[in-house]
Write an enzyme that holds these catalytic residues in place. Structure first.
Site, short mmCIF file in Angstrom:
data_model
loop_
_atom_site.label_atom_id
_atom_site.label_comp_id
_atom_site.label_asym_id
_atom_site.label_seq_id
_atom_site.Cartn_x
_atom_site.Cartn_y
_atom_site.Cartn_z
N CYS A 140 43.10 43.31 51.64
CA CYS A 140 43.52 43.18 50.24
C CYS A 140 44.88 42.48 50.17
CB CYS A 140 43.58 44.55 49.56
SG CYS A 140 44.10 44.39 47.84
N GLY A 158 30.33 38.62 47.15
CA GLY A 158 31.17 39.29 46.16
C GLY A 158 31.03 38.69 44.79
N ASN A 176 31.81 36.44 55.12
CA ASN A 176 32.05 36.62 53.68
C ASN A 176 32.92 35.47 53.18
OD1 ASN A 176 34.51 38.39 51.87
ND2 ASN A 176 32.47 38.03 51.06
N LYS A 233 37.10 45.43 57.11
CA LYS A 233 37.01 44.14 56.42
C LYS A 233 38.39 43.49 56.48
CE LYS A 233 35.41 42.20 52.02
NZ LYS A 233 36.64 41.97 51.25
N PRO A 253 32.76 44.96 48.50
CA PRO A 253 33.53 45.86 47.64
C PRO A 253 34.32 45.04 46.62
CG PRO A 253 34.53 45.68 49.84
CD PRO A 253 33.28 44.87 49.87
N ALA A 277 36.87 45.77 43.38
CA ALA A 277 37.56 46.75 42.54
C ALA A 277 37.26 46.49 41.07
CB ALA A 277 39.07 46.68 42.80
C1 LIG Z 1 37.52 41.40 41.28
C2 LIG Z 1 37.60 41.52 42.77
C3 LIG Z 1 37.83 42.75 43.34
C4 LIG Z 1 37.88 42.89 44.74
N1 LIG Z 1 38.06 44.13 45.26
C5 LIG Z 1 38.03 44.29 46.62
C6 LIG Z 1 38.11 45.60 47.20
O1 LIG Z 1 38.22 46.62 46.51
N2 LIG Z 1 38.06 45.67 48.57
C7 LIG Z 1 37.93 44.56 49.38
O2 LIG Z 1 37.87 44.67 50.60
N3 LIG Z 1 37.83 43.32 48.84
C8 LIG Z 1 37.86 43.17 47.49
N4 LIG Z 1 37.71 41.92 46.96
C9 LIG Z 1 37.40 40.78 47.85
C10 LIG Z 1 35.88 40.61 47.98
O3 LIG Z 1 35.28 41.74 48.57
C11 LIG Z 1 35.50 39.36 48.82
O4 LIG Z 1 36.07 39.49 50.10
C12 LIG Z 1 36.02 38.07 48.19
O5 LIG Z 1 35.75 38.04 46.81
C13 LIG Z 1 35.37 36.84 48.88
O6 LIG Z 1 33.96 36.89 48.79
P1 LIG Z 1 33.14 36.03 47.67
O7 LIG Z 1 33.53 34.60 47.81
O8 LIG Z 1 31.70 36.31 47.96
O9 LIG Z 1 33.58 36.58 46.33
C14 LIG Z 1 37.71 41.76 45.57
C15 LIG Z 1 37.50 40.51 44.99
C16 LIG Z 1 37.44 40.38 43.61
C17 LIG Z 1 37.18 39.02 43.01
#
Ligand SMILES: Cc1cc2nc3c(=O)[nH]c(=O)nc-3n(C[C@H](O)[C@H](O)[C@H](O)COP(=O)(O)O)c2cc1C
Length: 327
Positions: free
Chosen positions: A95, A220, A196, A134, A11, A13
């Site tokens: 979050c 993500g 993740n 999560k 997810p 945002a």
């Molecule tokens: C722009 C942005 C928006 C995010 N929005 C959410 C969200 O709405 N819900 C959530 O659980 N995590 C959110 N995250 C966290 C990601 O889901 C993920 O846990 C985090 O980026 C680490 O994974 P990655 O290294 O693959 O990016 C967000 C991260 C980013 C960068």
């Protein structure tokens, strides 16, 4: 629903709307999730919050992510998500943003494992569809919070726990501590654990699976401007029992990851992304494409000059012209 052996779009945002999620599904993601939606907002103003819950059946399996701190509100919102036809509900307990934690939601829940369990139990009872959660490592730097929280969550009937192993204060700095994903899986070998954090380079997903023993991998930031990353990752790992089908992604060997697609396929995908954004949201959708175009341009020569042109992208014609010139 089986959450094991899957590549999952995280997810995000402001990023993972219905159009982007469908592109990821078509390009190898097995499961997708909406961005976080406030449980209270959904109950008080279903029309406004409901915009975040638009989905296309082609996205399935698709989950809706809720945030909130009140078990009753989360339960009611989870039932509403189920009524809207989602395949599962995910609860945000990670979050780090103050606007969310200030109200006791997101990562703030981690400091009260018992509350995490109450929220999960209420959601599981009300939803009638699988409920996942999560989490991050912890709210503060204290050790092993994620293990205490996961124990409550699994006891409450949560179908899978995703761990992003950074504590709240780290936001996105430093390195995700994959040893914590391994510790979580070791502590709950019979439960589904989704890893993740920091999967972004060749071999990362395979390495996360091998080093941690996790059941699935969630991606993500690396998917932003690169929805074909899922297909690229599938070519290099063999996830047991994973779904078939990574259509429309010709391999472009030797380059990774943003360029791991042939240029004409990339151009076609970007044009379609913009067209669908326009169909859904008109010129606002095209302006939304500016950030996606900036991400799509990563790693391509001349990207900095290209980005300086993005404020001019305001309608379908200017969008097509800019994409045609650069990609
Ligand atoms: C722009 C942005 C928006 C995010 N929005 C959410 C969200 O709405 N819900 C959530 O659980 N995590 C959110 N995250 C966290 C990601 O889901 C993920 O846990 C985090 O980026 C680490 O994974 P990655 O290294 O693959 O990016 C967000 C991260 C980013 C960068």
């Amino acid at each position: 629903m089986d959450f094991r052996g899957k590549l999952i779009l995280a997810p995000l945002a402001g990023v993972t709307d219905t159009t982007f999620r469908r592109l990821c599904r078509e390009n190898g993601a097995d499961i997708v999730v909406t961005e976080m939606v406030s449980a209270k907002g959904l109950l008080c103003d279903p029309t406004r919050s409901g915009r975040y819950l638009e989905y296309d059946p082609a996205e399935r399996p698709v989950g809706a992510q809720l945030f909130g701190a009140d078990p009753g509100e989360i339960a009611e919102a989870a039932a509403e998500v189920a009524r809207r036809g989602f395949d599962f509900v995910d609860i945000n307990m990670g979050c780090p943003v103050r606007k969310v934690t200030g109200g006791g939601s997101g990562a703030a829940i981690l400091s009260n494992p018992r509350l995490a369990g109450e929220i999960a139990r209420a959601a599981v009872r009300a939803a009638g569809i699988p409920v996942t959660a999560k989490i991050r490592s912890g709210f503060g730097t204290e050790k092993d919070t994620y293990l205490a929280v996961a124990e409550e969550l699994f006891a409450a009937g949560i179908a899978a726990v995703t761990l992003h192993p950074r504590h709240r204060g780290q936001m996105f700095a430093g390195t995700a501590d994959w040893t914590q994903i391994a510790a979580l899986k070791r502590a709950f070998p019979g439960e589904t654990v989704i890893g993740n954090g920091d999967v972004r380079a060749p071999g990362d997903a395979a390495r996360m699976l091998a080093e941690t023993g996790c059941d699935s991998v969630m991606i993500g930031r690396a998917a932003m401007g690169c929805p074909w990353i899922f297909a690229a990752l599938k070519r290099e790992i063999a996830l047991p029992g994973r779904g078939e089908g990574t259509r429309g992604v010709p391999a472009c060997p030797g380059t990774w990851p943003s360029l791991a697609i042939a240029a004409d396929a990339r151009r076609a995908l970007i044009l379609r992304h913009g067209e669908e954004m326009f169909l859904r949201n008109g010129e606002h959708g095209i302006r939304e494409m500016r950030k996606h175009l900036a991400w799509y341009s990563r790693g391509i020569q001349g990207a900095a000059a290209f980005r300086s042109e993005l404020p001019k992208v305001a309608d379908p014609d200017s969008f097509r012209a800019v994409v045609g010139r650069f990609f």
